[in-house]
Structure formats: C-alpha cells, structure tokens
Design a protein around this motif. Sequence first.
Motif, PDB file in Angstrom:
ATOM      1  N   GLU A  65       0.890  -1.257  -0.171  1.00 53.39           N
ATOM      2  CA  GLU A  65       0.072   0.374   0.049  1.00 53.39           C
ATOM      3  C   GLU A  65       0.716   1.399  -0.104  1.00 53.39           C
ATOM      4  N   PHE A  66       2.321   0.959   0.235  1.00 54.70           N
ATOM      5  CA  PHE A  66       3.156   2.178   0.507  1.00 54.70           C
ATOM      6  C   PHE A  66       4.158   2.626  -0.650  1.00 54.70           C
ATOM      7  N   ALA A  67       3.096   1.206  -2.029  1.00 50.65           N
ATOM      8  CA  ALA A  67       4.128   2.185  -3.305  1.00 50.65           C
ATOM      9  C   ALA A  67       3.934   3.313  -3.798  1.00 50.65           C
ATOM     10  N   GLU A  68       4.185   4.010  -4.972  1.00 56.34           N
ATOM     11  CA  GLU A  68       5.759   3.128  -5.464  1.00 56.34           C
ATOM     12  C   GLU A  68       6.942   3.220  -4.711  1.00 56.34           C
ATOM     13  N   HIS A  69       7.649   2.676  -4.924  1.00 52.72           N
ATOM     14  CA  HIS A  69       8.494   2.480  -3.898  1.00 52.72           C
ATOM     15  C   HIS A  69      10.036   2.999  -5.010  1.00 52.72           C
ATOM     16  N   VAL A  70      11.322   3.352  -4.274  1.00 51.42           N
ATOM     17  CA  VAL A  70      12.237   3.880  -5.158  1.00 51.42           C
ATOM     18  C   VAL A  70      13.236   3.718  -3.967  1.00 51.42           C
ATOM     19  N   THR A  71      14.547   2.409  -4.784  1.00 46.85           N
ATOM     20  CA  THR A  71      15.349   2.412  -3.861  1.00 46.85           C
ATOM     21  C   THR A  71      16.362   3.806  -4.213  1.00 46.85           C
ATOM     22  N   THR A  72      17.401   3.561  -3.277  1.00 49.57           N
ATOM     23  CA  THR A  72      17.946   4.917  -3.411  1.00 49.57           C
ATOM     24  C   THR A  72      19.530   5.213  -2.913  1.00 49.57           C
ATOM     25  N   ASP A  73      19.601   3.626  -1.907  1.00 53.66           N
ATOM     26  CA  ASP A  73      21.259   3.543  -1.875  1.00 53.66           C
ATOM     27  C   ASP A  73      21.942   3.686  -2.682  1.00 53.66           C
ATOM     28  N   ARG A  74      22.422   3.355  -3.827  1.00 62.31           N
ATOM     29  CA  ARG A  74      23.055   3.712  -4.649  1.00 62.31           C
ATOM     30  C   ARG A  74      22.842   5.330  -5.930  1.00 62.31           C
ATOM     31  N   LEU A  75      22.154   6.034  -5.725  1.00 64.52           N
ATOM     32  CA  LEU A  75      21.449   7.142  -6.333  1.00 64.52           C
ATOM     33  C   LEU A  75      21.910   7.722  -5.817  1.00 64.52           C
ATOM     34  N   THR A  76      22.579   9.224  -6.418  1.00 60.96           N
ATOM     35  CA  THR A  76      22.877  10.134  -5.889  1.00 60.96           C
ATOM     36  C   THR A  76      21.298  11.691  -5.811  1.00 60.96           C
ATOM     37  N   VAL A  77      21.099  12.553  -5.126  1.00 52.98           N
ATOM     38  CA  VAL A  77      19.527  13.237  -4.372  1.00 52.98           C
ATOM     39  C   VAL A  77      19.609  13.435  -6.469  1.00 52.98           C
ATOM     40  N   PRO A  78      20.201  13.872  -7.171  1.00 53.86           N
ATOM     41  CA  PRO A  78      19.590  14.461  -8.308  1.00 53.86           C
ATOM     42  C   PRO A  78      18.423  12.887  -9.155  1.00 53.86           C
ATOM     43  N   GLN A  79      19.375  11.999  -8.777  1.00 52.65           N
ATOM     44  CA  GLN A  79      19.377  10.641 -10.152  1.00 52.65           C
ATOM     45  C   GLN A  79      18.209  10.507  -9.154  1.00 52.65           C
ATOM     46  N   VAL A  80      17.515  10.260  -7.967  1.00 51.36           N
ATOM     47  CA  VAL A  80      16.138   9.858  -7.032  1.00 51.36           C
ATOM     48  C   VAL A  80      15.432  11.673  -7.774  1.00 51.36           C
ATOM     49  N   ALA A  81      15.659  12.216  -7.639  1.00 46.82           N
ATOM     50  CA  ALA A  81      14.538  13.228  -8.304  1.00 46.82           C
ATOM     51  C   ALA A  81      13.702  12.922  -9.697  1.00 46.82           C
ATOM     52  N   GLU A  82      14.945  12.942 -10.607  1.00 45.10           N
ATOM     53  CA  GLU A  82      14.650  12.202 -11.852  1.00 45.10           C
ATOM     54  C   GLU A  82      13.849  10.903 -11.636  1.00 45.10           C
ATOM     55  N   ARG A  83      14.252   9.683 -11.047  1.00 48.11           N
ATOM     56  CA  ARG A  83      13.057   8.983 -10.976  1.00 48.11           C
ATOM     57  C   ARG A  83      11.980   9.095 -10.694  1.00 48.11           C
ATOM     58  N   VAL A  84      11.694  10.045  -9.159  1.00 44.87           N
ATOM     59  CA  VAL A  84      10.920   9.983  -9.798  1.00 44.87           C
ATOM     60  C   VAL A  84      10.070  11.183 -10.467  1.00 44.87           C
ATOM     61  N   ALA A  85      10.775  11.678 -11.391  1.00 44.12           N
ATOM     62  CA  ALA A  85       9.647  13.226 -11.786  1.00 44.12           C
ATOM     63  C   ALA A  85       9.445  12.492 -12.936  1.00 44.12           C
ATOM     64  N   GLY A  86       9.868  11.069 -13.303  1.00 45.19           N
ATOM     65  CA  GLY A  86       9.631   9.996 -14.515  1.00 45.19           C
ATOM     66  C   GLY A  86       8.267   9.572 -14.406  1.00 45.19           C
ATOM     67  N   ALA A  87       8.559   9.054 -13.398  1.00 44.97           N
ATOM     68  CA  ALA A  87       7.127   8.315 -12.885  1.00 44.97           C
ATOM     69  C   ALA A  87       6.553   8.900 -12.713  1.00 44.97           C
ATOM     70  N   ALA A  88       6.702  10.355 -12.550  1.00 47.60           N
ATOM     71  CA  ALA A  88       5.078  11.098 -11.514  1.00 47.60           C
ATOM     72  C   ALA A  88       4.380  12.232 -13.477  1.00 47.60           C
ATOM     73  N   GLY A  89       5.154  11.700 -14.000  1.00 48.68           N
ATOM     74  CA  GLY A  89       5.396  12.302 -15.583  1.00 48.68           C
ATOM     75  C   GLY A  89       5.674  13.532 -15.834  1.00 48.68           C
ATOM     76  N   VAL A  90       6.716  13.901 -14.491  1.00 51.27           N
ATOM     77  CA  VAL A  90       6.763  15.753 -14.789  1.00 51.27           C
ATOM     78  C   VAL A  90       7.630  15.229 -15.137  1.00 51.27           C
ATOM     79  N   ARG A  91       8.386  16.980 -16.310  1.00 49.06           N
ATOM     80  CA  ARG A  91       9.168  17.306 -16.986  1.00 49.06           C
ATOM     81  C   ARG A  91      10.247  18.152 -15.812  1.00 49.06           C
ATOM     82  N   LEU A  92      11.428  17.418 -15.962  1.00 48.07           N
ATOM     83  CA  LEU A  92      12.588  18.269 -14.718  1.00 48.07           C
ATOM     84  C   LEU A  92      13.365  19.386 -15.809  1.00 48.07           C
ATOM     85  N   LEU A  93      14.224  20.746 -15.539  1.00 48.35           N
ATOM     86  CA  LEU A  93      15.050  21.034 -16.448  1.00 48.35           C
ATOM     87  C   LEU A  93      16.372  20.375 -15.944  1.00 48.35           C
TER      88      LEU A  93
END
Length: 202
Positions: free
Chosen positions: A150-178
């Motif tokens: 019930e707490f999905a969507e899960h994003v595993t962040t151990d090996r990701l930088t903050v910008p990479q996490v933001a990019e993964r979130v934005a992509g899944a949410a359909g949001v365009r990043l600069l």
Amino acid sequence: MTLIWLNGPFGGGKTQTAYELRRRVPGSVVCDPEHPGFGLHRMMPPALRGDFQDLAAWRQGVYEVLDLVLRRHADGPVIAPMTVVEPGYFADTVGRLRGAGHEVHHFALLADRATVLRRLSERGLGRGLKRESFAVAKLDHCLERLREPEFAEHVTTDRLTVPQVAERVAGAAGVRLLPNRYGPVRHRLVRAWTGVRHIRAL
C-alpha cells in the motif's frame, strides 16, 4: 494539479529530493506537512508532546491545506515530503486527497538500514546519531511498514544521488525536469544549505 508525496524513513532523503524537484520543476512548490506538526507541539507543554501524527488535528489540517493548495496553485506540482507509515494515517492524508479527485503520486524512498543510519549520522551536527535518537528508534518500524504494497511506489536510493532520485520520481510522475546544470561541488553546497534550513528546533 499534481501532488508528489515523498514518503520514507527519517533520514531517507525526502527533503533533499523535494527541494531538488522544486529547483528543477518550474512552478513547483514544497508544502511540508511537518510544519503544522511543529506548531501543534509548540501549543503543548513538553511533557505532553508525543507523535503529532497521532493528533487528528494534524491529519485534518494537512488534508485541508494540501486540498486548498492543489485547487488554487496552478503553476506546477505540489511536493509534500513526509514520513507516514500507519495505514490509517496514510488513508486520512494521501487517501483522502486521492478520494477528493486530486492526482496524487506517492513514492516511498527506501534504503538499507546501514545507509539510512549513515545519512542520519551525517546530519547529526557533530553529535552523530545522538541528535537523531527519535529517527533511529523509528527506523526499523518505518522500513518494515513502508515496504508493504500500500506504500508503493518504492524507490531504492542506496546507490542513487539526490538528482538521480529526483529524476526517477519525476519520470514516474510524468513531470518534466529542467536539465541538471550543477556540478558535484555545487550540489554538496546546496544539500548542506538545505539541511541547515530544515534543522528541527522544537
């Protein structure tokens, strides 16, 4: 308007990711549900301060404010970084907002226990994990609960930088990043400043 709710354990990178998204998504705004919780605590004598999420006033207030912002802020997505692991409280906030017809994208930012402890120690202002005793005490419970479906969507962040996490979130949410035009040094400075601005001082 779209809501991006960033869940995860304390020290999981929610706030850093939220402000990376705000920096790179035009018109976006961060609405932090911790703020009304701090306000409720300040109304109470210290001996009575428990988990502010246990207060129905907090859950109702978060719902009302986010509902209002989502209806009236038309410039970009709304970002809410907040740990919520109790299913009933999740239903009172994220669930109610979905029920009201809002487009809600929920992400649980997860990492191994050791990774989260290292991050908590780094933000401990020279006191290591002593300053983060509440977060450490809640860590195992948070990680166990947030892995539930019930707490999905899960994003595993151990090996990701903050910008990479933001990019993964934005992509899944359909949001365009600069484009990310910051180098490693500037990113470290931005992360440090964001951390200082969000030190808990109750």
